[in-house]
Scaffold this motif. Sequence first.
Motif, PDB file in Angstrom:
ATOM      1  N   LEU A  13      81.536  40.335 123.720  1.00 40.53           N
ATOM      2  CA  LEU A  13      80.476  39.377 124.034  1.00 40.53           C
ATOM      3  C   LEU A  13      80.827  37.989 123.508  1.00 40.53           C
ATOM      4  O   LEU A  13      80.643  36.980 124.192  1.00 40.53           O
ATOM      5  CB  LEU A  13      79.149  39.848 123.435  1.00 40.53           C
ATOM      6  N   LEU A  14      81.327  37.926 122.276  1.00 41.21           N
ATOM      7  CA  LEU A  14      81.714  36.642 121.693  1.00 41.21           C
ATOM      8  C   LEU A  14      82.878  36.023 122.470  1.00 41.21           C
ATOM      9  O   LEU A  14      82.906  34.813 122.707  1.00 41.21           O
ATOM     10  CB  LEU A  14      82.083  36.815 120.220  1.00 41.21           C
ATOM     11  N   GLU A  15      83.833  36.862 122.863  1.00 43.94           N
ATOM     12  CA  GLU A  15      84.981  36.369 123.631  1.00 43.94           C
ATOM     13  C   GLU A  15      84.537  35.805 124.984  1.00 43.94           C
ATOM     14  O   GLU A  15      85.178  34.899 125.519  1.00 43.94           O
ATOM     15  CB  GLU A  15      85.993  37.495 123.841  1.00 43.94           C
ATOM     16  N   ASN A  16      83.441  36.345 125.496  1.00 43.47           N
ATOM     17  CA  ASN A  16      82.929  35.891 126.800  1.00 43.47           C
ATOM     18  C   ASN A  16      81.819  34.854 126.644  1.00 43.47           C
ATOM     19  O   ASN A  16      80.980  34.687 127.536  1.00 43.47           O
ATOM     20  CB  ASN A  16      82.452  37.090 127.617  1.00 43.47           C
ATOM     21  N   LYS A  17      81.843  34.170 125.504  1.00 44.69           N
ATOM     22  CA  LYS A  17      81.004  32.988 125.253  1.00 44.69           C
ATOM     23  C   LYS A  17      79.533  33.279 125.002  1.00 44.69           C
ATOM     24  O   LYS A  17      78.700  32.373 125.115  1.00 44.69           O
ATOM     25  CB  LYS A  17      81.135  31.971 126.400  1.00 44.69           C
ATOM     26  N   SER A  18      79.185  34.510 124.668  1.00 44.24           N
ATOM     27  CA  SER A  18      77.818  34.765 124.225  1.00 44.24           C
ATOM     28  C   SER A  18      77.608  34.085 122.881  1.00 44.24           C
ATOM     29  O   SER A  18      78.541  33.949 122.086  1.00 44.24           O
ATOM     30  CB  SER A  18      77.557  36.270 124.070  1.00 44.24           C
ATOM     31  N   THR A  19      76.384  33.668 122.611  1.00 46.34           N
ATOM     32  CA  THR A  19      76.086  33.120 121.297  1.00 46.34           C
ATOM     33  C   THR A  19      76.081  34.256 120.280  1.00 46.34           C
ATOM     34  O   THR A  19      75.920  35.438 120.651  1.00 46.34           O
ATOM     35  CB  THR A  19      74.723  32.418 121.268  1.00 46.34           C
ATOM     36  N   LEU A  20      76.227  33.904 119.012  1.00 49.20           N
ATOM     37  CA  LEU A  20      76.193  34.920 117.964  1.00 49.20           C
ATOM     38  C   LEU A  20      74.860  35.653 117.987  1.00 49.20           C
ATOM     39  O   LEU A  20      74.813  36.885 117.886  1.00 49.20           O
ATOM     40  CB  LEU A  20      76.418  34.264 116.592  1.00 49.20           C
ATOM     41  N   ARG A  21      73.771  34.914 118.133  1.00 52.51           N
ATOM     42  CA  ARG A  21      72.445  35.534 118.147  1.00 52.51           C
ATOM     43  C   ARG A  21      72.319  36.525 119.306  1.00 52.51           C
ATOM     44  O   ARG A  21      71.821  37.649 119.127  1.00 52.51           O
ATOM     45  CB  ARG A  21      71.361  34.456 118.273  1.00 52.51           C
ATOM     46  N   ASP A  22      72.780  36.129 120.487  1.00 54.31           N
ATOM     47  CA  ASP A  22      72.692  37.020 121.647  1.00 54.31           C
ATOM     48  C   ASP A  22      73.540  38.269 121.448  1.00 54.31           C
ATOM     49  O   ASP A  22      73.122  39.386 121.785  1.00 54.31           O
ATOM     50  CB  ASP A  22      73.127  36.289 122.919  1.00 54.31           C
ATOM     51  N   ALA A  23      74.748  38.084 120.912  1.00 52.74           N
ATOM     52  CA  ALA A  23      75.644  39.228 120.697  1.00 52.74           C
ATOM     53  C   ALA A  23      75.021  40.227 119.730  1.00 52.74           C
ATOM     54  O   ALA A  23      75.071  41.446 119.946  1.00 52.74           O
ATOM     55  CB  ALA A  23      76.995  38.747 120.179  1.00 52.74           C
ATOM     56  N   ILE A  24      74.418  39.715 118.662  1.00 44.95           N
ATOM     57  CA  ILE A  24      73.769  40.581 117.669  1.00 44.95           C
ATOM     58  C   ILE A  24      72.635  41.379 118.313  1.00 44.95           C
ATOM     59  O   ILE A  24      72.480  42.582 118.078  1.00 44.95           O
ATOM     60  CB  ILE A  24      73.240  39.743 116.488  1.00 44.95           C
ATOM     61  N   ASN A  25      71.842  40.702 119.135  1.00 43.51           N
ATOM     62  CA  ASN A  25      70.690  41.363 119.765  1.00 43.51           C
ATOM     63  C   ASN A  25      71.110  42.356 120.838  1.00 43.51           C
ATOM     64  O   ASN A  25      70.531  43.441 120.960  1.00 43.51           O
ATOM     65  CB  ASN A  25      69.749  40.316 120.359  1.00 43.51           C
ATOM     66  N   ILE A  26      72.139  42.007 121.617  1.00 45.15           N
ATOM     67  CA  ILE A  26      72.575  42.886 122.707  1.00 45.15           C
ATOM     68  C   ILE A  26      73.120  44.207 122.177  1.00 45.15           C
ATOM     69  O   ILE A  26      72.856  45.279 122.738  1.00 45.15           O
ATOM     70  CB  ILE A  26      73.621  42.179 123.592  1.00 45.15           C
TER      71      ILE A  26
END
Length: 264
Positions: free
Chosen positions: A121-134
């Motif tokens: 997710l981070l590699e695909n430009k998700s924000t840290l907050r979004d990655a944590i929640n997903i």
Amino acid sequence: MNSISYIESQTKLLRNKINNHSLYKNLSSIEDVKTFMENHVFAVWDFMSLLKALQSILTNNNVPWTPKGNGTTARFINEIVMGEESDLNENGEAKSHFEMYIDSMEQINANTNQIRKFISLLENKSTLRDAINIVNLDPILKNFINFTFDVIKSEKAHCIASAFTFGREDVIPDMFLEIIQKSKTDSTDQRYSKLLYYLNRHIEIDGDEHGPISLKMVENLCGDDTKKWDEALDVAKLALKQRIKLWDLINRNINCNNDILITN
């Protein structure tokens, strides 16, 4: 008493709480090690984020390049980065310690789905907050990571260095080694070769190289500035408290898993 010794004295109770945590007594099998690693891998990841944040502040990655003006701290952080981001694994291949940790998890059949999805997710430009929640991280792990990134966002090198230096654990590798030695069927058992290599390398580098360098880095960054030393102490205490909460979480997960096994 110098300032490093003062921080160590003021954090002694917290460090003792970590070193005497009941988690260590409950780590008794490879299944327990798997549970530990599946949670702790996020701490291994955000440790790298602290490291790279420090490198970004203490060195100049801009082009055209200009000198930062403190070659001593630049050397300290570059030496640590080289070891943590591009060490040699058991096959002589250059890998980060995080990647070596993932390889070790896979060899012992620990679940890497959550951490791999998080990184993807981070590699695909998700924000840290979004990655944590997903990936639906436990709230304690979420708070652990958020604390790290709050320190990073401060852009105060001495605070980041303090979290990096004083928020680490020293006892776990010894516990892992003991568990693995008991679990091996014989001296040629290769099921845990990657983890054994990683742990031995971790002990060797942190004890002989990165630990002493990190302390010198904090000392250099704080200098004679009383306010910086006070802030470094505050961050060290908070980092250790976050570590204790993480240990509490892992300990509960191990106990829960063991209760399920007993019930079944």
